[in-house]
Scaffold this active site. Sequence first.
Site, PDB file in Angstrom:
ATOM      1  N   HIS A 263      -3.446   8.360   5.383  1.00  0.00           N
ATOM      2  CA  HIS A 263      -3.315   6.950   5.033  1.00  0.00           C
ATOM      3  C   HIS A 263      -5.210   6.470   5.197  1.00  0.00           C
ATOM      4  O   HIS A 263      -5.229   5.808   4.932  1.00  0.00           O
ATOM      5  CB  HIS A 263      -2.424   5.578   5.494  1.00  0.00           C
TER       6      HIS A 263
ATOM      7  N   GLU B  98      -1.542   5.782  13.060  1.00  0.00           N
ATOM      8  CA  GLU B  98      -1.424   7.062  12.141  1.00  0.00           C
ATOM      9  C   GLU B  98      -1.724   8.254  12.998  1.00  0.00           C
ATOM     10  O   GLU B  98      -0.962   8.995  13.350  1.00  0.00           O
ATOM     11  CB  GLU B  98      -2.026   7.082  11.141  1.00  0.00           C
TER      12      GLU B  98
ATOM     13  N   HIS C 243      -9.864   2.104  -1.087  1.00  0.00           N
ATOM     14  CA  HIS C 243      -8.540   1.234  -1.142  1.00  0.00           C
ATOM     15  C   HIS C 243      -7.497   1.053  -2.291  1.00  0.00           C
ATOM     16  O   HIS C 243      -7.560   0.194  -2.362  1.00  0.00           O
ATOM     17  CB  HIS C 243      -7.752   0.779   0.309  1.00  0.00           C
TER      18      HIS C 243
ATOM     19  N   LYS D 106     -10.147   8.040   1.396  1.00  0.00           N
ATOM     20  CA  LYS D 106     -10.070   6.534   1.315  1.00  0.00           C
ATOM     21  C   LYS D 106     -11.983   5.911   1.954  1.00  0.00           C
ATOM     22  O   LYS D 106     -12.712   5.105   1.265  1.00  0.00           O
ATOM     23  CB  LYS D 106      -9.833   5.460   2.186  1.00  0.00           C
TER      24      LYS D 106
ATOM     25  N   CYS E 225       0.795  -1.414  -0.085  1.00  0.00           N
ATOM     26  CA  CYS E 225       0.175   0.122   0.236  1.00  0.00           C
ATOM     27  C   CYS E 225       1.045   1.452  -0.019  1.00  0.00           C
ATOM     28  O   CYS E 225       0.310   2.129  -0.258  1.00  0.00           O
ATOM     29  CB  CYS E 225      -1.319   0.102   1.249  1.00  0.00           C
TER      30      CYS E 225
ATOM     31  N   PHE F 271       1.766  -3.216   3.957  1.00  0.00           N
ATOM     32  CA  PHE F 271       1.991  -4.546   4.215  1.00  0.00           C
ATOM     33  C   PHE F 271       3.144  -4.825   4.512  1.00  0.00           C
ATOM     34  O   PHE F 271       4.067  -4.080   3.206  1.00  0.00           O
ATOM     35  CB  PHE F 271       1.499  -5.563   3.848  1.00  0.00           C
TER      36      PHE F 271
END
Lengths: 158, 430, 432
Positions: free
Chosen positions: C319, C330, C356, C351, C179, C415
């Site tokens: 994010h 975050e 996403h 998002k 991502c 990830f």
Amino acid sequence: MMPTEISKDEIMAVYPKVAQTMADALGCDVEQVVLNVPLIEGLDAESIDFLDIIFRLERAFKVKIPRGKIVEDARGDLPEAEFERKGYVTEVGLQRLREHLSEVPADRFRSPMKVADIPRLFTPETFCKVVVRALRAVQAETAGVLGSGDAREAKADG
Amino acid sequence: MADCPKILVTGLGAICAAGMDPESVWHRVRSGQSAISPIRQWNASVWPVSVAGEITEFNARALVEDRKLHKLLRRTEFLGLYVADRAFAHAGFAAYRDSLDAAARNAFNDRTGVYVGTGGASFQDQYVFFPLLTAAAGDLGVFGRELAATVNPMWLLRTLPNNVLGHIGIRHGLKGPNACVMNHSTSGTLAVAEAAEALRAGEAERAVAVGHDAPIEPQTLLYYHRLGLLAADAVRPFDARRSGSLLGEGAAALVLETEAAATGREAKILGEFLGSGCASEAQGLLSIRRDGEGLAYAIAVALENAGIRAADVGMIVAHGNGTRQSDASEATAIRRVFGPTPPPVTAFKWAFGHLLAASGILEAVLALVALRHGTVPGVATLRELDPGFANLPVSAEPQTPRSDVGLILSRGFGGTNAALLFRASPSDAG
Amino acid sequence: MTGVHRRVAITGLGLVTPLGNDAATTWNALLAGRSGIGEISIFDASGFPAHIAAEVKGFNPHLAIDDRKLLKFTNRSHAFALAAAEEAMRDAGIWPARGSETRWGCVVGSSMMGMEFAELGEVHRHCGPDGEFHVERLLTDRITADPMVFCRIQPCTGLALLLRRFGIRGYANSVHTACASGGQAVGSGMKLIRRGTADWVLAGGFDSMITPIGLAGFCLLGALSLDNETPERASRPFDATRNGFVLGEGAGFLVLEEWEAARRRGARIYAELAGEGNSLSSYRITDSHPSGDGPIQAMHQALANAGAPLDAVDYINAHGTSTPMNDRSECTAIRAIFGPQACKIAVSSTKSLMGHLIAAAGAVEAAICALAIRHGILPINANLREPDPECDLDFVLGGPRVMRTGVALSNSFGFGGSNSCLTFRNPEEAPG
């Protein structure tokens, strides 16, 4: 829902196989998988490991363990809105958790507790009980009764 | 690059069919013995191509101890993690870091980059869905419902292209800048270039660059064969009868360090990164320009980046994949840059096959070892130089490098070309 | 080599997203707060635990790309990439030409390779009808005889198509850090210009994992929201009841240009791409560190790299995936960096409306930051109704916020632990 007590004998009957399955999933020695070790703090389990453990237990015992089964069973007949509020476990929810996860020492139930932090409580014994219940469900099913559940905890994150 | 720090090489690691460390691979190459052998991972005896540069003694547990990783990772990743561990140890980082106080240790970790070139996913990864596809019998509803009971929940994580990057970080506690390059045969080469540029720009003080690949699987082999890219028995770079490449597997790693960081800890210096260049041919996935212009431009950029002249280069490690087109255009490119008298040229793929994403970085590691030994190894499979490449100083016999500077060339699908320049430090072993 | 203080202008944008097949449509949908999330229509996903996603809608590659030969090599995500890149190049109004073609670079965050589902099914039909794989049957399989299939699924295919389409002859690279891919690709493009490797860079990301295999992978991980009955509410970053992300698809591309060259030709400059931070969390492959370690270094570096003080930041495109863990860590990271200043920064995760986009996310969100700066409007963080005490920042709620932005940050965490943070500066504030 059947809040039937699970005996120590029932737990110990499944424990060796549960321990081996967990050792495989966590890449540790089976001796480390003692009954009451917290899986996250004690055996370095991460969130995805819980998914893996459940998948492997399903295979090993030929049972179905729906995602989120533990929290679902703990909640029992309590409506979801009364079990958790805004991501936190309510006081009555915490009480249900204490009862359901009776194997976990009382001082580990800290308030407030995030729903996402519930897996921090889990021990090998927790999963032994999951397996015992699942095996009972299989027996019940052969007797014509059905059980089910829904998804919740042990989510991988990203 | 006057205001840029010097970038030094302080650690190496390698594994491929020819050996499990840079020196063993070097000795095997130097001996002229190819490590190409019959494929063992499946019964390939009836296949149109049945040999490859396979690591016959592959043992994942011996490469990487961490048991937990063994449920999560694939062959290619163990190779990558292994060479990173070896290079990290070779550089003496663990002992050095242990000597630091907590704050300096954190700074060490934050200021260490990790750059990985990878081949990406394999076809075999997807075969775990076959039992489910059988059960679903074309019904996606069934596929979706039975999914969780059939396929391991970790499946997606097993196939992450950046697994080696993430796990090197976790295993060694490194938290600096990073990249995972997925650019076919230039992947490892560009990982080195990007690591070096990060050090030049002051983003980190040291970095480990890794390339890894394990493309020897049934479906990949068939595709390469059907595209006409594979030879039947041997890779013969620049030979008149060359007929293609052979797949190989393995990994290599380089530890790069700024001069200040390396000398500050009195590290052993193996060589110096001088520069890199990268250029595309813009022709599509498989086409190669006959005039070698993309590769020639990549070399020119690397020379400029290094601040040296073509005449300073002492040895060229060609991509030399043994296909008719690539070798021909490569010979042309070398002539364009170096004129009628290029320095000694060699190529390594005859010895252990084409490691795709790991090929360029493995060949860079070997180039450093070769220069430290003062020898340009011969291309043992070369019988008769293609008459079209007259004046290309490539030989079956060892040659003597003109200087301590090596140029390493990589070319990949998509018409991408990359060039690296290193200067080797004199070998203390002689 | 050219001068040391080369700066980077964003002079072109192109988007193909679940909210629209170009930048303007996407931007207007963001401002209108329209959700791009609904029931999956590309294939029958009804049996999957999650069967909602943010799909690109009504996209016809033949209308977007007038090169039929090229389209032969494309899969869905490559077509998105070609269309978005084409828009960005036209928007910038500059094209590689003889003499400049080697000064153009291209860096892309590419989708994970994977066989197309239909093709996997074909191989299965021949080689595994009993569920077991029979390797020898591959020798007679139709799919493994088709080199076109192989060409379409190479991890570098998207890059190869872009290079050919636009005649880019300089530095070319394809990267993947899950991502964080798109953000890292754009950051890498910026550095190419700074260090003199290129004068123009086409940088972006593309992805489409809304396939049976892609969806399966994320369902298995339990990473997706299962709110199938309320798709438009399913992605709710920073809401206390958030329960997973919603898979999206698309592409985002930017034309990056050396600042002085852009100025000389009178190019429209959306924003300065002023800095990049890039770090590894090195904690777990999927879990984020509760303390925000990893993202903290990335954001610090992004600011330092841009020479921007903490109090210059007006907006953060988070994010914000809508998973419990990411959003919490975050916010912790943002608070750790900005301290009391944190509450003065507007934050939103787009998002919430477009899902996403995985490898494309960072690039698409970079374009959104550039648009936010240019138009002086910040898009909302939709669906945040139940505040989470652990995520107490100044989220853009209710409607878009008309606000001039001097400096914006865009976060992307992947990830595997790679973190990317990009810094954008209003061209009016760019020094010099």
